[in-house]
Design a protein around this motif. Structure first.
Motif, mmCIF file in Angstrom:
data_model
loop_
_atom_site.group_PDB
_atom_site.id
_atom_site.type_symbol
_atom_site.label_atom_id
_atom_site.label_comp_id
_atom_site.label_asym_id
_atom_site.label_seq_id
_atom_site.Cartn_x
_atom_site.Cartn_y
_atom_site.Cartn_z
ATOM 1 N N TRP A 1 -0.793 -13.429 12.591
ATOM 2 C CA TRP A 1 0.488 -12.803 12.510
ATOM 3 C C TRP A 1 0.993 -12.149 13.975
ATOM 4 C CZ3 TRP A 1 -3.662 -10.877 10.272
ATOM 5 C CH2 TRP A 1 -4.152 -9.592 10.463
ATOM 6 N N ASP B 1 9.355 -1.488 2.037
ATOM 7 C CA ASP B 1 9.129 -2.807 2.108
ATOM 8 C C ASP B 1 8.844 -3.602 3.220
ATOM 9 O OD1 ASP B 1 11.550 -1.847 3.059
ATOM 10 O OD2 ASP B 1 12.860 -3.431 2.261
ATOM 11 N N GLY B 2 8.079 -2.791 4.088
ATOM 12 C CA GLY B 2 7.152 -3.441 5.426
ATOM 13 C C GLY B 2 8.058 -3.649 6.456
ATOM 14 N N GLY C 1 6.143 4.036 5.555
ATOM 15 C CA GLY C 1 5.177 2.900 6.246
ATOM 16 C C GLY C 1 5.718 1.995 7.224
ATOM 17 N N ILE D 1 0.699 -1.315 -0.116
ATOM 18 C CA ILE D 1 -0.237 0.094 -0.073
ATOM 19 C C ILE D 1 0.874 1.202 -0.002
ATOM 20 C CG2 ILE D 1 -1.498 1.387 1.415
ATOM 21 C CD1 ILE D 1 -2.620 -1.622 2.272
ATOM 22 N N ILE E 1 -9.512 -3.959 5.604
ATOM 23 C CA ILE E 1 -9.033 -2.524 6.246
ATOM 24 C C ILE E 1 -9.890 -1.517 6.394
ATOM 25 C CG2 ILE E 1 -8.261 -1.715 3.695
ATOM 26 C CD1 ILE E 1 -5.610 -1.027 4.873
ATOM 27 N N GLN E 2 -9.772 -0.899 7.375
ATOM 28 C CA GLN E 2 -10.600 0.221 7.672
ATOM 29 C C GLN E 2 -9.577 1.504 7.178
ATOM 30 O OE1 GLN E 2 -12.733 0.079 11.379
ATOM 31 N NE2 GLN E 2 -11.084 -1.224 12.114
ATOM 32 N N ALA F 1 -2.295 -11.324 16.292
ATOM 33 C CA ALA F 1 -3.394 -11.369 15.741
ATOM 34 C C ALA F 1 -3.970 -12.312 14.948
ATOM 35 C CB ALA F 1 -3.439 -9.969 15.196
ATOM 36 N N TYR G 1 -15.965 -6.063 10.938
ATOM 37 C CA TYR G 1 -16.547 -5.076 10.144
ATOM 38 C C TYR G 1 -16.889 -5.662 8.797
ATOM 39 C CZ TYR G 1 -11.603 -4.085 9.145
ATOM 40 O OH TYR G 1 -10.326 -4.637 8.602
ATOM 41 N N ALA H 1 -1.616 1.381 7.776
ATOM 42 C CA ALA H 1 -1.715 1.703 6.131
ATOM 43 C C ALA H 1 -2.131 3.191 6.054
ATOM 44 C CB ALA H 1 -2.798 0.822 5.455
ATOM 45 N N ALA H 2 -2.742 3.696 6.758
ATOM 46 C CA ALA H 2 -3.289 5.086 6.878
ATOM 47 C C ALA H 2 -1.890 6.089 6.742
ATOM 48 C CB ALA H 2 -4.097 5.644 7.811
ATOM 49 N N ASN I 1 14.456 -5.108 4.275
ATOM 50 C CA ASN I 1 15.749 -5.085 4.003
ATOM 51 C C ASN I 1 16.384 -3.912 3.850
ATOM 52 O OD1 ASN I 1 15.557 -8.045 4.370
ATOM 53 N ND2 ASN I 1 15.641 -8.378 2.074
ATOM 54 N N ASN J 1 12.950 -9.684 -5.688
ATOM 55 C CA ASN J 1 13.183 -9.627 -4.145
ATOM 56 C C ASN J 1 14.552 -8.826 -3.850
ATOM 57 O OD1 ASN J 1 13.280 -10.171 -1.408
ATOM 58 N ND2 ASN J 1 14.157 -12.250 -1.612
HETATM 59 C C1 LIG Z 1 -4.309 -6.965 12.514
HETATM 60 C C2 LIG Z 1 -3.904 -5.867 11.771
HETATM 61 C C3 LIG Z 1 -5.169 -5.089 11.245
HETATM 62 C C4 LIG Z 1 -4.645 -3.940 10.573
HETATM 63 N N1 LIG Z 1 -5.551 -3.164 10.293
HETATM 64 C C5 LIG Z 1 -5.331 -1.922 9.570
HETATM 65 C C6 LIG Z 1 -6.612 -1.191 9.149
HETATM 66 O O1 LIG Z 1 -7.505 -1.420 9.474
HETATM 67 N N2 LIG Z 1 -6.096 0.135 8.770
HETATM 68 C C7 LIG Z 1 -4.877 0.455 8.521
HETATM 69 O O2 LIG Z 1 -4.699 1.934 8.051
HETATM 70 N N3 LIG Z 1 -3.948 -0.259 8.851
HETATM 71 C C8 LIG Z 1 -4.178 -1.581 9.291
HETATM 72 N N4 LIG Z 1 -2.869 -2.357 9.651
HETATM 73 C C9 LIG Z 1 -1.747 -2.061 9.304
HETATM 74 C C10 LIG Z 1 -1.423 -2.137 7.872
HETATM 75 O O3 LIG Z 1 -1.696 -3.204 7.382
HETATM 76 C C11 LIG Z 1 0.232 -1.762 7.679
HETATM 77 O O4 LIG Z 1 0.600 -0.954 8.362
HETATM 78 C C12 LIG Z 1 0.477 -1.610 6.164
HETATM 79 O O5 LIG Z 1 0.038 -2.678 5.303
HETATM 80 C C13 LIG Z 1 1.830 -0.988 5.755
HETATM 81 O O6 LIG Z 1 1.989 -0.646 4.456
HETATM 82 P P1 LIG Z 1 3.589 -0.839 3.815
HETATM 83 O O7 LIG Z 1 3.317 -0.595 2.323
HETATM 84 O O8 LIG Z 1 4.369 -0.093 4.721
HETATM 85 O O9 LIG Z 1 3.937 -2.315 4.209
HETATM 86 P P2 LIG Z 1 3.220 -3.600 3.326
HETATM 87 O O10 LIG Z 1 1.811 -3.612 3.314
HETATM 88 O O11 LIG Z 1 3.789 -4.937 4.293
HETATM 89 O O12 LIG Z 1 4.028 -4.021 2.033
HETATM 90 C C14 LIG Z 1 5.274 -4.075 1.959
HETATM 91 C C15 LIG Z 1 5.619 -4.598 0.419
HETATM 92 O O13 LIG Z 1 7.088 -4.828 0.290
HETATM 93 C C16 LIG Z 1 7.080 -5.804 -0.263
HETATM 94 N N5 LIG Z 1 8.483 -6.401 0.140
HETATM 95 C C17 LIG Z 1 8.949 -6.877 1.152
HETATM 96 N N6 LIG Z 1 10.339 -7.141 1.311
HETATM 97 C C18 LIG Z 1 10.708 -6.872 0.053
HETATM 98 C C19 LIG Z 1 11.937 -7.011 -0.503
HETATM 99 N N7 LIG Z 1 13.032 -7.707 -0.027
HETATM 100 N N8 LIG Z 1 11.884 -6.900 -1.862
HETATM 101 C C20 LIG Z 1 10.961 -6.179 -2.754
HETATM 102 N N9 LIG Z 1 9.692 -6.191 -2.128
HETATM 103 C C21 LIG Z 1 9.795 -6.305 -0.737
HETATM 104 C C22 LIG Z 1 6.207 -7.058 0.281
HETATM 105 O O14 LIG Z 1 5.694 -8.047 -0.618
HETATM 106 C C23 LIG Z 1 4.966 -5.986 0.476
HETATM 107 O O15 LIG Z 1 4.186 -5.938 -1.124
HETATM 108 C C24 LIG Z 1 -3.368 -3.584 10.385
HETATM 109 C C25 LIG Z 1 -2.297 -4.371 10.725
HETATM 110 C C26 LIG Z 1 -2.571 -5.388 11.428
HETATM 111 C C27 LIG Z 1 -1.394 -6.416 11.962
#
Ligand SMILES: Cc1cc2nc3c(=O)[nH]c(=O)nc-3n(C[C@H](O)[C@H](O)[C@H](O)COP(=O)(O)OP(=O)(O)OC[C@H]3O[C@@H](n4cnc5c(N)ncnc54)[C@H](O)[C@@H]3O)c2cc1C
Length: 388
Positions: A272, A161-162, A292, A15, A47-48, A184, A216, A306-307, A166, A133
């Motif tokens: 998770w 990358d979450g 993020g 996201i 997701i909310q 969770a 929800y 995600a927000a 890395n 990757n």
């Molecule tokens: C129980 C739970 C409920 C949640 N509910 C909500 C909600 O309702 N509303 C909300 O706003 N947030 C919610 N969140 C939080 C939300 O899911 C995350 O904060 C959000 O997904 C973070 O986005 P991101 O893009 O930073 O990371 P991610 O969504 O984790 O995306 C990271 C991306 O990087 C890629 N990646 C990872 N490593 C590599 C690599 N080495 N090379 C290339 N690509 C790579 C992954 O495949 C992935 O596609 C919730 C979380 C949890 C645990």
């Protein structure tokens, strides 16, 4: 031979990564996204999106696409998990939209990911590469080298990358994740024949000792998203480990039948572990910026991870567009703009989790305070969050 440099590379097409590419494109800036899996491969989860996220998604031009998939919950209903008593009805719907100018929505994560991916594909300035990757990252002279299935180079790297980033490991090797002791579990049910009170178009929150449940509706009301968070479980990496139904409902043995009846329905749960990040002093270096979850994972108790990633994306793109010839200054400015807010959301999410999970006698005092508070005051305390 060295590969040619590209102006900007985003590690991770979740996201945050896709929102960043889109936000840059809105400023006429180009980007390349490298994703380790496929794009928009999110598995069954909801997701909310509060007003702060929705407002920015509107700026990114995806409001109509979101509205075609979203549910607009009418209210948040808070229950005591043991008595089953409803402690509060907090109206969302029109009251929320009037207050913040945009709605509160819930949807499938997969739908949001597909919408962002589709919008990125429609932009000529965005390159999307899946199954790349990024195993390692290092700095060489005036460039960043990315080690994946082959080597790529870039002048500026955005680490989106979450949680297990890395990119973060490369720029801050001493930072580390610490298991909070919470797990969770999530699942989704078809909305047909759901027991009350889960058949209403509302978010429900059930407060237990050391655990809580959130439900929800998603997919235009065709499915119910269920998240059960509890103390316990062993730490593991990733989003999709299977959990047995028996293990999940263990955390709710003494709960009221209304909630138990729902928790007994799913046969497949995914779980998770929840983590805190320690030791990350800076999100940026001269040629690298994190955003993020890579920069500031938050506990899910405010539904804001995600927000925040979407907010980061827009802020980073704004900063880069204001100083296109000085990217190091731009990313440093981005970090300065975002740190205080991310820290506040992180702190408040952890605090809310502690409040949700109180045991007696504190739970009784909490329940009384929740029941007594006016809806106006209850929502107003989040103006700083949703109003931004
Ligand atoms: C129980 C739970 C409920 C949640 N509910 C909500 C909600 O309702 N509303 C909300 O706003 N947030 C919610 N969140 C939080 C939300 O899911 C995350 O904060 C959000 O997904 C973070 O986005 P991101 O893009 O930073 O990371 P991610 O969504 O984790 O995306 C990271 C991306 O990087 C890629 N990646 C990872 N490593 C590599 C690599 N080495 N090379 C290339 N690509 C790579 C992954 O495949 C992935 O596609 C919730 C979380 C949890 C645990």
């Amino acid at each position: 031979m060295n590969a040619p440099l590209t102006p900007l590379t985003i590690a991770g097409g979740g996201i945050g990564g896709l929102s960043t590419a889109l936000a840059l494109a809105k400023h006429g800036l180009t980007a390349r996204v490298l994703e380790r899996g496929g794009f928009a491969e999110e598995l069954g989860a909801g997701i909310q999106l509060g007003a702060n996220a929705f407002r920015r998604l509107e700026m990114l031009g995806v409001r109509d696409a979101i509205e075609a998939k979203a549910v607009y919950p009418e209210a948040l209903h808070i229950f005591d998990a043991y008595s089953g008593k409803r402690l509060k009805r907090l109206p969302f719907g029109k009251a929320y939209e009037q207050r913040y100018g945009v709605p509160y929505v819930a949807m499938r994560r997969a739908d949001l990911a597909k919408i962002l991916y589709g919008a990125c594909r429609a932009e000529a300035g965005i390159e999307l590469h899946d199954h790349f990757n990024i195993a390692n990252v290092w700095e060489e002279d005036d460039r960043i080298v990315l080690q994946g299935p082959w080597e790529e180079q870039t002048e500026l790297l955005i680490g989106a990358d979450g949680l297990w980033s890395n990119v973060r490991k490369a720029i801050a090797p001493t930072s580390h994740l610490v298991f909070t002791g919470h797990t969770a579990a999530r699942t989704m049910l078809a909305a047909k024949n759901l027991p009350a009170p889960f058949d209403a178009p509302v978010v429900t929150l059930w407060l237990g000792r050391g655990s809580h449940l959130v439900t929800y509706p998603v997919a235009k009301g065709e499915a119910l998203n269920i998240v059960f968070a509890s103390h316990g479980g062993r730490p593991h990496e990733g989003w999709n480990a299977e959990a047995s139904a028996e293990d999940v409902v263990q955390g709710a043995v003494q709960w009221h039948d209304d909630a138990r009846d729902l928790l007994d329905l799913p046969t497949l749960w995914r779980q998770w572990s929840l983590y805190r990040l320690h030791g990350l002093r800076r999100w940026t270096r001269e040629r690298v910026a994190l955003l993020g979850d890579a920069a500031h994972p938050v506990l899910p108790f405010m539904a804001q991870g995600a927000a925040l990633a979407i907010e980061d994306a827009v802020a980073l793109a704004d900063a880069l567009s204001e100083s296109p010839d000085a990217p190091a200054r731009a990313i440093s400015h981005y970090e300065a703009m975002r740190r205080v807010r991310a820290a506040r959301v992180t702190r408040q999410s952890a605090r809310l989790g502690r409040i949700y999970h109180l045991g007696q006698p504190f739970a009784a005092a909490r329940n009384l305070a929740i029941s007594k508070q006016s809806p106006e005051k209850a929502l107003g305390q989040f103006d700083w969050l949703y109003g931004a």
